[in-house]
Design a protein around this motif. Structure first.
Motif, PDB file in Angstrom:
ATOM      1  N   UNK A   1      24.649  99.051  -2.071  1.00 52.84           N
ATOM      2  CA  UNK A   1      25.349 100.009  -2.928  1.00 52.84           C
ATOM      3  C   UNK A   1      25.761  99.370  -4.244  1.00 52.84           C
TER       4      UNK A   1
ATOM      5  N   UNK B   1      19.951 105.480  13.811  1.00 50.52           N
ATOM      6  CA  UNK B   1      20.128 106.389  14.940  1.00 50.52           C
ATOM      7  C   UNK B   1      18.924 107.333  14.995  1.00 50.52           C
TER       8      UNK B   1
ATOM      9  N   UNK C   1      32.187 106.195   3.919  1.00 50.80           N
ATOM     10  CA  UNK C   1      31.772 105.023   3.140  1.00 50.80           C
ATOM     11  C   UNK C   1      32.473 105.040   1.774  1.00 50.80           C
TER      12      UNK C   1
ATOM     13  N   UNK D   1      30.406  96.795   6.759  1.00 55.56           N
ATOM     14  CA  UNK D   1      29.559  96.197   5.719  1.00 55.56           C
ATOM     15  C   UNK D   1      29.905  96.732   4.336  1.00 55.56           C
ATOM     16  N   UNK D   2      30.290  98.006   4.255  1.00 56.75           N
ATOM     17  CA  UNK D   2      30.641  98.575   2.944  1.00 56.75           C
ATOM     18  C   UNK D   2      31.931  97.958   2.418  1.00 56.75           C
ATOM     19  N   UNK D   3      32.899  97.754   3.302  1.00 60.91           N
ATOM     20  CA  UNK D   3      34.158  97.116   2.888  1.00 60.91           C
ATOM     21  C   UNK D   3      33.884  95.684   2.429  1.00 60.91           C
TER      22      UNK D   3
ATOM     23  N   UNK E   1      27.362 102.959  14.810  1.00 60.60           N
ATOM     24  CA  UNK E   1      26.652 103.190  13.545  1.00 60.60           C
ATOM     25  C   UNK E   1      27.663 103.282  12.409  1.00 60.60           C
ATOM     26  N   UNK E   2      28.656 104.139  12.585  1.00 56.56           N
ATOM     27  CA  UNK E   2      29.681 104.321  11.555  1.00 56.56           C
ATOM     28  C   UNK E   2      30.464 103.027  11.333  1.00 56.56           C
TER      29      UNK E   2
ATOM     30  N   UNK F   1      25.323 102.026  18.598  1.00 57.23           N
ATOM     31  CA  UNK F   1      25.196 102.948  17.465  1.00 57.23           C
ATOM     32  C   UNK F   1      25.179 104.427  17.863  1.00 57.23           C
ATOM     33  N   UNK F   2      24.610 104.726  19.028  1.00 57.31           N
ATOM     34  CA  UNK F   2      24.555 106.144  19.422  1.00 57.31           C
ATOM     35  C   UNK F   2      25.517 106.373  20.581  1.00 57.31           C
TER      36      UNK F   2
ATOM     37  N   UNK G   1      25.518  98.297   3.196  1.00 58.77           N
ATOM     38  CA  UNK G   1      26.646  98.293   2.263  1.00 58.77           C
ATOM     39  C   UNK G   1      26.405  97.542   0.969  1.00 58.77           C
TER      40      UNK G   1
ATOM     41  N   UNK H   1      21.174 105.175   4.191  1.00 57.96           N
ATOM     42  CA  UNK H   1      22.266 104.331   4.690  1.00 57.96           C
ATOM     43  C   UNK H   1      22.077 104.129   6.191  1.00 57.96           C
ATOM     44  N   UNK H   2      21.992 102.859   6.595  1.00 56.01           N
ATOM     45  CA  UNK H   2      21.784 102.594   8.019  1.00 56.01           C
ATOM     46  C   UNK H   2      22.523 101.330   8.443  1.00 56.01           C
ATOM     47  N   UNK H   3      22.436 101.013   9.727  1.00 55.80           N
ATOM     48  CA  UNK H   3      23.140  99.839  10.261  1.00 55.80           C
ATOM     49  C   UNK H   3      22.251  98.603  10.265  1.00 55.80           C
TER      50      UNK H   3
ATOM     51  N   UNK I   1      29.660  99.915  11.894  1.00 53.79           N
ATOM     52  CA  UNK I   1      28.858  98.890  11.239  1.00 53.79           C
ATOM     53  C   UNK I   1      28.746  99.154   9.740  1.00 53.79           C
ATOM     54  N   UNK I   2      28.540 100.405   9.395  1.00 49.40           N
ATOM     55  CA  UNK I   2      28.387 100.774   7.987  1.00 49.40           C
ATOM     56  C   UNK I   2      29.713 100.609   7.236  1.00 49.40           C
ATOM     57  N   UNK I   3      30.803 101.017   7.865  1.00 47.48           N
ATOM     58  CA  UNK I   3      32.114 100.867   7.225  1.00 47.48           C
ATOM     59  C   UNK I   3      32.420  99.391   6.999  1.00 47.48           C
TER      60      UNK I   3
ATOM     61  N   UNK J   1      36.114 104.224   2.160  1.00 51.34           N
ATOM     62  CA  UNK J   1      36.322 102.833   2.590  1.00 51.34           C
ATOM     63  C   UNK J   1      36.107 101.880   1.418  1.00 51.34           C
ATOM     64  N   UNK J   2      35.089 102.143   0.607  1.00 52.93           N
ATOM     65  CA  UNK J   2      34.846 101.302  -0.572  1.00 52.93           C
ATOM     66  C   UNK J   2      36.029 101.410  -1.539  1.00 52.93           C
TER      67      UNK J   2
ATOM     68  N   UNK K   1      39.025  99.588  -0.187  1.00 49.01           N
ATOM     69  CA  UNK K   1      38.879  98.130  -0.297  1.00 49.01           C
ATOM     70  C   UNK K   1      39.182  97.679  -1.721  1.00 49.01           C
TER      71      UNK K   1
END
Lengths: 343, 343
Positions: free
Chosen positions: A223, A191, A241, B243-245, B236-237, B149-150, A220, A181-183, B239-241, A244-245, A248
């Protein structure tokens, strides 16, 4: 097949736990014994309301007078409350009196009790929770979904191997696809932490002995719509994650309902297509998975949501039955040994 | 009000960019000038198909022969490609020839160009992207959604202050509610990183000068159903949240459609209630927000999804117009100064 159910764990315990127990006994024929661990008085008092027949010879109650609250620091609580339902139920697995532990209680306490009492499978650095998401190509497991929030890169390499063994052993997937899982999907995204995981996983792949196909960084949408069996992440990211999924999906369902109820014509339309909404719910709801295995401990441990419904508890028990049936830990053990032997 | 649109940025550029430009000109009367920055030949050739009348006196084309690819390392690309659409458009904001920059291109490049050319507002350590999610109580902004991200804990303290200024200045929220994205709502949940953020934010609150109400740690569901204006996280978090939503919402929409089309009766029902589906889409789709401001730079920078549609581009231009209209950066500047003066 004997399952120890933490009757006291979860926001709606013990009611939904007992209802879920009744559902599991009615539906899973290989479940020969269901041990309800918790306050005997409370269990006996509530059982009739929950349609749970305590005269069923498959049911056993093991009394545990203490309860670990949902907000207590897990590891500390397990050490202090030796008569808690979590501790007593885990002891049953340790002694061989149960084949699997199932709980919707304090996740930290379940992880700590599992690690403390069952110990780790040789070669495992840290256990991880594998939570399934409804990917179109079959379940995609977030690993870790919250057991190990401050993971080290090497822990995620272990999750890759365990996740592969799990996908193959339980879901029959040959050469499971594993991503990080990455950005962003490009190799250079991420990171310092995810880049180190990328390097470690790539190094294993380079030996030719990885029991999986490494697909690199994922995002995302992967998944749900890319062939992906395991999505590696630290437990902090995975937990966020996952929640959040789920949030949603829940919000979408609620908003759809609001919009459908806003006019008589829409209500009629909704009534005609209600089968579709039921399908969507079954497909997207966290209840369908019910419980997630804690991979890496010497025994089957299934962790369910604190907010579990009766159906979620029933499905968590099913997850325990399946994990035992499919010999998850034997798969993990032999996979780790094969890699070690080749090293 | 003059907006510089990166005509070449995004997966479907320049087509959707020009279509979005046409939509913006038709809908936002305060938009007095829209500067299309990119390959003049391509823009002129495509404009008729995109229903964009280049004879409109509000349109200006500024030629930029280079394009920064979506996968190039951003900061490096900005330094190397001085004639790229991102660099040239940002220069227009720097020189005052444009009031806002809007791009669906390489996020890293937009952030780097913004920071490099516009510089930071005094007191800002790092810029952050504020991405709106459709919370029931009004938009909840993930900050940062991917610029940094960092991040360091002190960066998130800065995001709390900037996020508060943004929620108050643009959305009129008095004492915005701000939380920290974590793996549980209890104060003791989180990683060493989030705990340090918690301490820093609490310390500011203790001075009595925080321009927000701190609600502590939050989880996925808070994004949609709790009063929450800003959710702090590292890029980082975030962006992932985000996109996951978005991926969950998209998957839900697709699955619902599949289920509704599965039988003639359901199809009829869906036709009767189609207004509800349109409402759901409008409410949950990322298009509705379109673009997210990069807070902390000396100028208005709106970053849209790489996968933006024409409607998303149009809404990103609207976000640029609103940010200028509401004087976002003045709010950030005065808020930072007030805290500094009190320190």
């Amino acid at each position: 097949m004997k399952v120890a159910l933490d009757a006291m764990g979860g926001d709606k315990a013990p009611r939904v736990n007992l209802e879920g127990a009744a559902g599991a006994l009615a539906n899973y024929p290989t479940l020969k014994k269901l041990i309800l661990v918790g306050d005997r008085g409370a269990i006996e008092a509530l059982a009739p309301e929950c349609h749970l027949d305590l005269g069923d010879p498959r049911i056993e109650i093991v009394h545990a007078p203490e309860v670990i609250g949902m907000c207590e620091p897990g590891a500390k609580a397990v050490r202090r409350k030796k008569q808690s339902s979590v501790a007593v139920a885990m002891d049953l697995v340790k002694s061989g009196d149960a084949d699997a532990f199932v709980s919707a209680g304090n996740t930290g306490a379940c992880v700590a009790a599992g690690q403390l009492k069952l110990r780790l499978i040789p070669g495992v650095e840290r256990p991880g929770i594998a939570s399934g998401l409804p990917n179109e190509h079959g379940p995609c497991h977030l690993l870790d979904a919250g057991a190990n929030p401050e993971a080290k890169p090497s822990h995620l390499l272990g999750y890759a191997i365990m996740g592969a063994a799990y996908a193959t052993g339980v879901y029959g997937v040959q050469r499971p696809k594993i991503g990080i899982m990455s950005n962003g999907e490009e190799d250079e995204k991420g990171t310092a932490f995810t880049k180190e995981v990328f390097t470690l996983v790539s190094a294993l792949v380079d030996t030719g002995k990885a029991p999986f196909e490494f697909v690199g960084n994922v995002e995302g949408h992967d998944l749900f719509d890319s062939p992906l069996d395991v999505c590696l992440c630290d437990g902090f990211t995975g937990n966020i994650v996952l929640k959040s999924c789920e949030a949603t999906a829940k919000a979408m369902g609620k908003w759809l309902k609001e919009s459908l109820m806003a006019s008589p014509v829409r209500k009629l339309g909704a009534a005609l297509s209600k089968g579709a909404f039921a399908e969507l719910k079954a497909r997207s709801s966290a209840e369908a998975y019910g419980g997630s295995p804690l991979l890496g401990v010497n025994g089957v441990v299934i962790i369910a949501h604190g907010g579990s419904s009766a159906l979620a508890i029933q499905n968590a028990i099913r997850a325990g039955v399946e994990s035992v049936d499919h010999k998850v830990n034997e798969h993990i053990r032999t996979t780790l040994e094969a890699i070690k032997a080749d090293a």
